[in-house]
Enzyme design. Sequence first.
Site, PDB file in Angstrom:
ATOM      1  N   LYS A  10      37.617  40.954  61.888  1.00  0.00           N
ATOM      2  CA  LYS A  10      37.033  42.271  62.133  1.00  0.00           C
ATOM      3  C   LYS A  10      37.632  43.346  61.222  1.00  0.00           C
ATOM      4  O   LYS A  10      38.660  43.126  60.574  1.00  0.00           O
ATOM      5  CB  LYS A  10      37.230  42.633  63.608  1.00  0.00           C
ATOM      6  N   TYR A  50      25.303  41.232  68.531  1.00  0.00           N
ATOM      7  CA  TYR A  50      25.894  41.436  69.858  1.00  0.00           C
ATOM      8  C   TYR A  50      24.839  41.739  70.922  1.00  0.00           C
ATOM      9  O   TYR A  50      25.166  42.352  71.938  1.00  0.00           O
ATOM     10  CB  TYR A  50      26.918  42.565  69.797  1.00  0.00           C
ATOM     11  N   HIS A 116      36.655  37.599  66.077  1.00  0.00           N
ATOM     12  CA  HIS A 116      35.641  37.121  67.016  1.00  0.00           C
ATOM     13  C   HIS A 116      35.510  35.622  66.829  1.00  0.00           C
ATOM     14  O   HIS A 116      35.629  35.129  65.703  1.00  0.00           O
ATOM     15  CB  HIS A 116      34.279  37.781  66.734  1.00  0.00           C
TER      16      HIS A 116
END
Length: 140
Positions: A10, A50, A116
């Site tokens: 990220k 997402y 993630h």
Amino acid sequence: AIERTFSIIKPDAVAKNAIGAIYARFEAANLKIVASKMIHMSKEQAEGFYAEHKERPFFAALVEFMTSGPVTVQVLEGENAIVKNREIMGATNPAEAAAGTLRHDFAESIDANAVHGSDAPASAAREIAYFFEDSEIFSR
Ligand code: CMP
């Protein structure tokens, strides 16, 4: 079984110059990086990725953060890759992440949590296909 999982480093961890340190953790755990690239997600791309969190109170902040700077996306391949990667990452909230995990060592907050990783086979398949063409994945 040999599996593939999808991983993101990220914006916080990229900004910290930790890409190589995190790749070394994957490799030390026998996860092979079989696809890899750096991207800066658009708002639409992050919202689509997402989508399952669309109704959650943190959705807007999540999209804002994930589009705040470049990330690396990668496909990891190896024995039990999905669960193994989640073990290496540690708990979503770095305050709860075990010593020696990526989030314990590199993350600041539940939003800026360094990495993630896919949580199940179906999400791994969807997430890999969201960012990679088959021709960009080099199984070995
Ligand atoms: P990630 O694995 O990328 O999936 C969704 C992200 O939402 C998660 O990591 C966290 O960084 C972020 N997030 C922020 N708040 C929460 C929360 N309360 N529960 C779960 N995820 C959260």
